[in-house]
Design a protein around this motif. Structure first.
Motif, PDB file in Angstrom:
ATOM      1  N   LYS A  15     -32.161 -17.091  51.731  1.00  0.00           N
ATOM      2  CA  LYS A  15     -30.522 -16.361  51.584  1.00  0.00           C
ATOM      3  C   LYS A  15     -31.037 -15.405  52.623  1.00  0.00           C
ATOM      4  O   LYS A  15     -29.278 -15.428  53.982  1.00  0.00           O
ATOM      5  N   LEU A  16     -31.609 -14.863  52.666  1.00  0.00           N
ATOM      6  CA  LEU A  16     -31.484 -13.693  53.308  1.00  0.00           C
ATOM      7  C   LEU A  16     -32.051 -13.423  55.423  1.00  0.00           C
ATOM      8  O   LEU A  16     -31.107 -12.991  55.732  1.00  0.00           O
ATOM      9  N   LEU A  17     -32.669 -14.753  54.743  1.00  0.00           N
ATOM     10  CA  LEU A  17     -32.750 -14.570  56.271  1.00  0.00           C
ATOM     11  C   LEU A  17     -32.088 -15.773  56.822  1.00  0.00           C
ATOM     12  O   LEU A  17     -31.870 -16.157  58.317  1.00  0.00           O
ATOM     13  N   SER A  18     -31.144 -16.683  56.343  1.00  0.00           N
ATOM     14  CA  SER A  18     -30.100 -17.267  57.663  1.00  0.00           C
ATOM     15  C   SER A  18     -29.291 -16.623  57.924  1.00  0.00           C
ATOM     16  O   SER A  18     -28.604 -17.168  59.012  1.00  0.00           O
ATOM     17  N   GLN A  19     -29.060 -14.919  57.536  1.00  0.00           N
ATOM     18  CA  GLN A  19     -28.687 -14.253  59.131  1.00  0.00           C
ATOM     19  C   GLN A  19     -29.495 -14.190  59.790  1.00  0.00           C
ATOM     20  O   GLN A  19     -28.347 -13.894  61.568  1.00  0.00           O
ATOM     21  N   ASP A  20     -31.069 -14.114  60.264  1.00  0.00           N
ATOM     22  CA  ASP A  20     -31.463 -14.414  61.166  1.00  0.00           C
ATOM     23  C   ASP A  20     -31.502 -15.332  62.026  1.00  0.00           C
ATOM     24  O   ASP A  20     -31.678 -15.977  63.442  1.00  0.00           O
ATOM     25  N   PHE A  21     -32.092 -16.517  61.412  1.00  0.00           N
ATOM     26  CA  PHE A  21     -31.779 -17.921  61.328  1.00  0.00           C
ATOM     27  C   PHE A  21     -30.797 -19.157  60.970  1.00  0.00           C
ATOM     28  O   PHE A  21     -31.188 -19.435  59.631  1.00  0.00           O
ATOM     29  N   PRO A  22     -29.811 -19.283  61.506  1.00  0.00           N
ATOM     30  CA  PRO A  22     -28.365 -19.909  60.746  1.00  0.00           C
ATOM     31  C   PRO A  22     -29.016 -21.136  60.877  1.00  0.00           C
ATOM     32  O   PRO A  22     -29.553 -21.816  61.642  1.00  0.00           O
ATOM     33  N   GLY A  23     -28.225 -21.686  59.549  1.00  0.00           N
ATOM     34  CA  GLY A  23     -28.599 -23.010  59.582  1.00  0.00           C
ATOM     35  C   GLY A  23     -30.161 -22.940  58.276  1.00  0.00           C
ATOM     36  O   GLY A  23     -30.641 -24.221  57.991  1.00  0.00           O
ATOM     37  N   ARG A  80     -45.277 -10.040  49.449  1.00  0.00           N
ATOM     38  CA  ARG A  80     -44.544  -9.315  48.196  1.00  0.00           C
ATOM     39  C   ARG A  80     -42.886 -10.182  49.244  1.00  0.00           C
ATOM     40  O   ARG A  80     -42.804 -10.648  50.477  1.00  0.00           O
ATOM     41  N   ARG A  81     -42.392 -10.731  48.695  1.00  0.00           N
ATOM     42  CA  ARG A  81     -40.788 -11.248  49.325  1.00  0.00           C
ATOM     43  C   ARG A  81     -40.535 -10.189  50.758  1.00  0.00           C
ATOM     44  O   ARG A  81     -39.943 -11.231  51.716  1.00  0.00           O
ATOM     45  N   ALA A  82     -40.431  -8.985  50.408  1.00  0.00           N
ATOM     46  CA  ALA A  82     -39.657  -7.989  51.789  1.00  0.00           C
ATOM     47  C   ALA A  82     -40.720  -8.702  52.923  1.00  0.00           C
ATOM     48  O   ALA A  82     -40.856  -8.568  53.909  1.00  0.00           O
ATOM     49  N   GLU A  83     -41.812  -8.659  52.105  1.00  0.00           N
ATOM     50  CA  GLU A  83     -43.392  -8.089  53.479  1.00  0.00           C
ATOM     51  C   GLU A  83     -43.018 -10.266  54.122  1.00  0.00           C
ATOM     52  O   GLU A  83     -43.344 -10.189  55.156  1.00  0.00           O
ATOM     53  N   THR A  84     -42.467 -10.920  53.445  1.00  0.00           N
ATOM     54  CA  THR A  84     -42.243 -12.336  53.228  1.00  0.00           C
ATOM     55  C   THR A  84     -41.327 -12.245  54.868  1.00  0.00           C
ATOM     56  O   THR A  84     -41.355 -12.870  56.051  1.00  0.00           O
ATOM     57  N   GLU A  85     -40.309 -12.269  54.244  1.00  0.00           N
ATOM     58  CA  GLU A  85     -39.297 -11.694  55.218  1.00  0.00           C
ATOM     59  C   GLU A  85     -38.916 -11.100  56.525  1.00  0.00           C
ATOM     60  O   GLU A  85     -38.789 -11.952  57.445  1.00  0.00           O
ATOM     61  N   GLN A  86     -39.977 -10.061  56.522  1.00  0.00           N
ATOM     62  CA  GLN A  86     -40.673  -9.512  57.550  1.00  0.00           C
ATOM     63  C   GLN A  86     -41.261  -9.848  58.223  1.00  0.00           C
ATOM     64  O   GLN A  86     -40.830 -10.021  59.763  1.00  0.00           O
ATOM     65  N   PHE A  87     -41.552 -10.631  57.875  1.00  0.00           N
ATOM     66  CA  PHE A  87     -43.045 -11.411  58.810  1.00  0.00           C
ATOM     67  C   PHE A  87     -42.432 -12.410  59.553  1.00  0.00           C
ATOM     68  O   PHE A  87     -42.522 -12.741  60.796  1.00  0.00           O
ATOM     69  N   PHE A  88     -41.701 -13.353  58.801  1.00  0.00           N
ATOM     70  CA  PHE A  88     -41.050 -14.033  59.145  1.00  0.00           C
ATOM     71  C   PHE A  88     -39.972 -13.565  60.499  1.00  0.00           C
ATOM     72  O   PHE A  88     -39.718 -14.504  61.586  1.00  0.00           O
ATOM     73  N   ARG A  89     -39.183 -13.030  60.163  1.00  0.00           N
ATOM     74  CA  ARG A  89     -38.248 -12.730  61.146  1.00  0.00           C
ATOM     75  C   ARG A  89     -38.620 -11.367  62.140  1.00  0.00           C
ATOM     76  O   ARG A  89     -38.497 -11.789  63.345  1.00  0.00           O
ATOM     77  N   SER A  90     -39.890 -11.544  62.094  1.00  0.00           N
ATOM     78  CA  SER A  90     -41.075 -10.858  63.241  1.00  0.00           C
ATOM     79  C   SER A  90     -41.427 -11.590  64.286  1.00  0.00           C
ATOM     80  O   SER A  90     -42.041 -12.040  65.492  1.00  0.00           O
ATOM     81  N   LYS A  91     -41.475 -13.128  63.446  1.00  0.00           N
ATOM     82  CA  LYS A  91     -41.386 -14.457  64.521  1.00  0.00           C
ATOM     83  C   LYS A  91     -40.875 -15.383  65.510  1.00  0.00           C
ATOM     84  O   LYS A  91     -40.883 -16.052  65.683  1.00  0.00           O
ATOM     85  N   ARG A  92     -39.425 -14.850  64.611  1.00  0.00           N
ATOM     86  CA  ARG A  92     -38.353 -15.251  66.000  1.00  0.00           C
ATOM     87  C   ARG A  92     -38.374 -16.156  66.638  1.00  0.00           C
ATOM     88  O   ARG A  92     -38.478 -17.106  67.184  1.00  0.00           O
ATOM     89  N   GLU A  93     -38.703 -15.137  67.813  1.00  0.00           N
ATOM     90  CA  GLU A  93     -38.786 -15.941  69.381  1.00  0.00           C
ATOM     91  C   GLU A  93     -40.088 -16.981  69.525  1.00  0.00           C
ATOM     92  O   GLU A  93     -39.670 -17.591  69.874  1.00  0.00           O
ATOM     93  N   GLN A  94     -41.103 -16.597  68.604  1.00  0.00           N
ATOM     94  CA  GLN A  94     -41.679 -17.703  68.638  1.00  0.00           C
ATOM     95  C   GLN A  94     -41.169 -19.497  67.973  1.00  0.00           C
ATOM     96  O   GLN A  94     -41.566 -19.731  68.447  1.00  0.00           O
ATOM     97  N   ILE A  95     -40.890 -18.813  66.466  1.00  0.00           N
ATOM     98  CA  ILE A  95     -40.101 -19.756  65.921  1.00  0.00           C
ATOM     99  C   ILE A  95     -39.110 -20.639  66.756  1.00  0.00           C
ATOM    100  O   ILE A  95     -39.198 -21.768  67.411  1.00  0.00           O
TER     101      ILE A  95
END
Length: 110
Positions: A15-23, A80-95
């Protein structure tokens, strides 16, 4: 970008990642929390989702069958949840780059 997170990820994180990854959605959103890998695979393929998982079964299925759907396999130790969110955001361009390519598997390690 349509990302479908499996049970290995917190519904709250998605739900929080949807701000950076709409859809993006969690499998719970579609009542797939107890579904087989096969059912999730075919749902994602039919609906145009990329599956985000830590499950090696999806990784192997992508290697064997190819896509669709595309698979983003997260190959990291438990976080942890916050670490997972940060990790995923850090890979945004690659995704984003992966979403625009023909390859069906992206492995993200950290």
């Amino acid at each position: 970008m349509k990302l479908l997170f499996d049970e290995h990820f917190s519904y709250r994180s998605v739900k929080l990642l949807s701000q950076d990854f709409p859809g993006c959605h969690h499998i719970n959103f579609f009542n797939l929390e107890n579904a087989s890998d096969e059912k999730i695979w075919y749902f994602a393929a039919r609906e145009g989702y990329t599956i985000v998982t830590k499950d090696d079964d999806f990784h192997q299925r992508a290697l064997t069958l190819g896509g669709p759907p595309k698979i983003i396999w997260i190959n990291t130790p438990n976080m942890r949840r916050a670490e997972t969110e940060q990790f995923f955001r850090s890979k945004r361009e690659q995704i984003i780059d992966f979403e625009n390519r023909k390859e069906s598997l992206l492995v993200l390690s950290g």
